[in-house]
Design a protein around this motif. Structure first.
Motif, mmCIF file in Angstrom:
data_model
loop_
_atom_site.group_PDB
_atom_site.id
_atom_site.type_symbol
_atom_site.label_atom_id
_atom_site.label_comp_id
_atom_site.label_asym_id
_atom_site.label_seq_id
_atom_site.Cartn_x
_atom_site.Cartn_y
_atom_site.Cartn_z
ATOM 1 N N PRO A 1 0.797 -1.241 0.000
ATOM 2 C CA PRO A 1 0.000 0.000 0.000
ATOM 3 C C PRO A 1 0.828 1.289 0.000
ATOM 4 N N LEU A 2 1.996 1.250 0.632
ATOM 5 C CA LEU A 2 2.822 2.466 0.688
ATOM 6 C C LEU A 2 4.165 2.210 0.019
ATOM 7 N N LYS A 3 4.614 3.206 -0.730
ATOM 8 C CA LYS A 3 5.997 3.167 -1.219
ATOM 9 C C LYS A 3 6.815 4.064 -0.302
ATOM 10 N N LEU A 4 7.857 3.528 0.309
ATOM 11 C CA LEU A 4 8.678 4.307 1.238
ATOM 12 C C LEU A 4 9.874 4.890 0.509
ATOM 13 N N ILE A 5 10.173 6.124 0.831
ATOM 14 C CA ILE A 5 11.336 6.781 0.232
ATOM 15 C C ILE A 5 12.248 7.281 1.345
ATOM 16 N N HIS A 6 13.492 6.875 1.271
ATOM 17 C CA HIS A 6 14.479 7.338 2.243
ATOM 18 C C HIS A 6 15.079 8.618 1.685
ATOM 19 N N LYS A 7 14.699 9.742 2.262
ATOM 20 C CA LYS A 7 15.067 11.031 1.665
ATOM 21 C C LYS A 7 16.573 11.256 1.674
ATOM 22 N N SER A 8 17.260 10.733 2.709
ATOM 23 C CA SER A 8 18.690 11.029 2.782
ATOM 24 C C SER A 8 19.492 10.330 1.688
ATOM 25 N N CYS A 9 19.001 9.214 1.154
ATOM 26 C CA CYS A 9 19.721 8.616 0.027
ATOM 27 C C CYS A 9 18.916 8.711 -1.273
ATOM 28 N N GLY A 10 17.673 9.163 -1.137
ATOM 29 C CA GLY A 10 16.871 9.407 -2.336
ATOM 30 C C GLY A 10 16.315 8.151 -2.993
ATOM 31 N N CYS A 11 16.384 7.041 -2.275
ATOM 32 C CA CYS A 11 15.976 5.779 -2.902
ATOM 33 C C CYS A 11 14.634 5.289 -2.367
ATOM 34 N N ASP A 12 13.947 4.496 -3.200
ATOM 35 C CA ASP A 12 12.863 3.669 -2.691
ATOM 36 C C ASP A 12 13.509 2.718 -1.704
ATOM 37 N N CYS A 13 12.823 2.477 -0.634
ATOM 38 C CA CYS A 13 13.495 1.818 0.463
ATOM 39 C C CYS A 13 12.697 0.617 0.948
ATOM 40 N N THR A 14 13.375 -0.487 1.101
ATOM 41 C CA THR A 14 12.790 -1.656 1.758
ATOM 42 C C THR A 14 13.508 -1.813 3.096
ATOM 43 N N PRO A 15 12.827 -1.510 4.178
ATOM 44 C CA PRO A 15 13.522 -1.531 5.471
ATOM 45 C C PRO A 15 13.893 -2.954 5.908
ATOM 46 N N HIS A 16 15.030 -3.082 6.555
ATOM 47 C CA HIS A 16 15.465 -4.352 7.136
ATOM 48 C C HIS A 16 15.702 -4.167 8.620
ATOM 49 N N GLY B 1 22.049 1.403 3.847
ATOM 50 C CA GLY B 1 22.501 0.743 5.074
ATOM 51 C C GLY B 1 22.396 1.598 6.321
ATOM 52 N N ASN B 2 21.909 2.839 6.188
ATOM 53 C CA ASN B 2 21.800 3.694 7.369
ATOM 54 C C ASN B 2 20.501 3.440 8.124
ATOM 55 N N GLU B 3 20.558 3.772 9.417
ATOM 56 C CA GLU B 3 19.384 3.607 10.248
ATOM 57 C C GLU B 3 18.280 4.563 9.787
ATOM 58 N N LEU B 4 17.043 4.087 9.792
ATOM 59 C CA LEU B 4 15.927 4.909 9.315
ATOM 60 C C LEU B 4 15.335 5.720 10.455
ATOM 61 N N GLU B 5 15.127 6.984 10.203
ATOM 62 C CA GLU B 5 14.443 7.822 11.182
ATOM 63 C C GLU B 5 13.249 8.466 10.509
ATOM 64 N N MET C 1 12.104 10.137 6.251
ATOM 65 C CA MET C 1 11.303 9.258 5.397
ATOM 66 C C MET C 1 10.123 10.012 4.794
ATOM 67 N N SER C 2 9.798 9.654 3.565
ATOM 68 C CA SER C 2 8.517 10.084 3.030
ATOM 69 C C SER C 2 7.887 8.881 2.346
ATOM 70 N N PHE C 3 6.662 9.049 1.927
ATOM 71 C CA PHE C 3 5.999 7.890 1.333
ATOM 72 C C PHE C 3 5.051 8.340 0.237
ATOM 73 N N VAL C 4 4.766 7.416 -0.643
ATOM 74 C CA VAL C 4 3.731 7.628 -1.650
ATOM 75 C C VAL C 4 2.672 6.561 -1.398
ATOM 76 N N ALA C 5 1.428 6.989 -1.229
ATOM 77 C CA ALA C 5 0.345 6.019 -1.011
ATOM 78 C C ALA C 5 -0.127 5.497 -2.360
ATOM 79 N N ARG C 6 -0.297 4.185 -2.432
ATOM 80 C CA ARG C 6 -0.808 3.589 -3.667
ATOM 81 C C ARG C 6 -2.334 3.398 -3.591
ATOM 82 N N TYR C 7 -2.949 4.109 -2.714
ATOM 83 C CA TYR C 7 -4.402 4.068 -2.582
ATOM 84 C C TYR C 7 -4.849 5.501 -2.383
ATOM 85 N N SER C 8 -6.140 5.768 -2.487
ATOM 86 C CA SER C 8 -6.574 7.123 -2.213
ATOM 87 C C SER C 8 -7.617 7.106 -1.116
#
Ligand SMILES: [Zn+2]
Ligand SMILES: [Zn+2]
Length: 335
Positions: free
Chosen positions: A126-141, A312-316, A320-327
């Motif tokens: 439902p959400l696409k996460l974006i790690h603003k500090s690296c500018g990437c779509d992010c899959t958290p681990h 590889g950096n810790e997420l805070e 973070m920002s996100f794009v919702a794939r729903y409305s």
């Protein structure tokens, strides 16, 4: 097959079941208890989406007024929310996350990552996460706080912490009902966190999963350790098998005996469990964590953190920002 992380050394008599079950009632359980109340969870989730005013919670969630009053009061007492006059003045109070409340972000993200991976079906999460500090779509681990390597349950060693055996239960025990109703939990938004809570948000299911991580596999052993009624245990194990979290395997013929093992999906719940444990240790244990963890891979004591798979950096939360794939329905999205 290598055994998952086991409690290697137990300093108390195994026969003292009651004591053992209390001692093993770790910080994770305290955290799950906060999140597993469906309305409470929804209120906290919307806080992370920036909702602050009573009327907005109410219109968005369609929650009965008294229920909302009660949950906001509870979270304020627990120190997760604070009630304040908005910065620009005005008569209406706002509810804001405190540091303790905001710190649940890692837990929310760990639960979300699990739900995204295992419970999205064929759809995109439902959400696409974006790690603003690296500018990437992010899959958290979920990773080790010391070396940032992803956590493998087999490489974690437990020992009693200073709070072992002191784990007071957070709430009374009246809620032994089954997992939360999905139609409530996903109210307004499709939500991977809610989907994960449908698996672990029920107290007994959660405790059974936790015992799996201590190496428990057999019905009798679950029963002895948890002091759980046989019908409830049978029901929860059945559900966990149905949900794909565990397998039931024949280990002996005549008489037939079965044991249960976590599937790959089930083992993946380890990360969220550790993240919840850290939050509970930090905020609910008065500095006395019931368990200490050591990461064998780097040979350091650690707690679980969530890291970006790209940098590889810790997420805070603030990075973070996100794009919702729903409305959201337009009249609710505004407010
Ligand atoms: Zn490490
Ligand atoms: Zn990143």
């Amino acid at each position: 097959m290598a055994k998952p992380a086991t409690l290697e050394k137990h300093s108390h008599h195994a026969s003292d079941v009651r004591f053992a079950s209390i001692e093993r009632y770790s910080s994770v359980a305290r955290t799950v208890e906060i999140l597993s109340d469906p309305w409470g969870f929804l209120v906290l989730r919307e806080c992370f989406f920036g909702v602050r005013r009573f009327e907005h919670f109410q219109s968005l969630l369609q929650v009965p007024r008294t229920t909302l009053v009660e949950r906001l009061k509870k979270f304020t007492l627990l120190g997760l929310l604070k009630k304040q006059i908005p910065a620009g003045g005005g008569a209406r109070h706002e509810y804001r996350l405190t540091d303790k409340g905001r710190d649940l972000y890692a837990t929310m993200i760990a639960l979300l990552a699990f739900g995204d991976k295992w419970l999205s079906g064929d759809a995109l999460p439902p959400l696409k996460l974006i790690h603003k500090s690296c500018g990437c779509d992010c899959t958290p681990h979920v990773a080790c706080s010391h070396c940032h390597a992803e956590i493998d349950p087999r490489l974690v060693h437990y020992r009693d912490g200073p709070g072992a055996g002191k784990a007071a239960r957070l709430e009374n025990r009246k809620r032994s009902r089954r997992a939360s109703d999905p139609t409530v939990l996903e109210r307004v938004r499709p939500c991977s966190v809610a989907r994960t809570l449908q698996i672990i948000g029920d107290r007994w299911s959660f405790l059974v999963i936790r015992e799996f991580f201590y190496g428990v596999r057999r019905f009798d052993e679950f029963q002895t350790r948890l002091g759980i009624a046989t019908n409830i245990l049978a029901d929860r194990l059945h559900r966990l098998v149905e949900q794909g979290v565990a397998n039931k395997m024949l280990y002996q013929e005549g008489p037939k005996r079965y044991e249960y093992r976590l599937t790959e999906m089930g083992r993946d719940l380890y990360g969220p469990m550790l993240v919840m444990m850290h939050w509970g240790d930090k905020w609910l244990s008065e500095g006395l964590p019931p368990l200490k963890l050591r990461h064998r891979a780097c040979d350091h004591d650690f707690h679980a953190v969530i890291v970006c798979d790209k940098c590889g950096n810790e997420l805070e939360a603030r990075e973070m920002s996100f794009v919702a794939r729903y409305s959201l329905p337009a009249e609710l999205a505004a407010a």
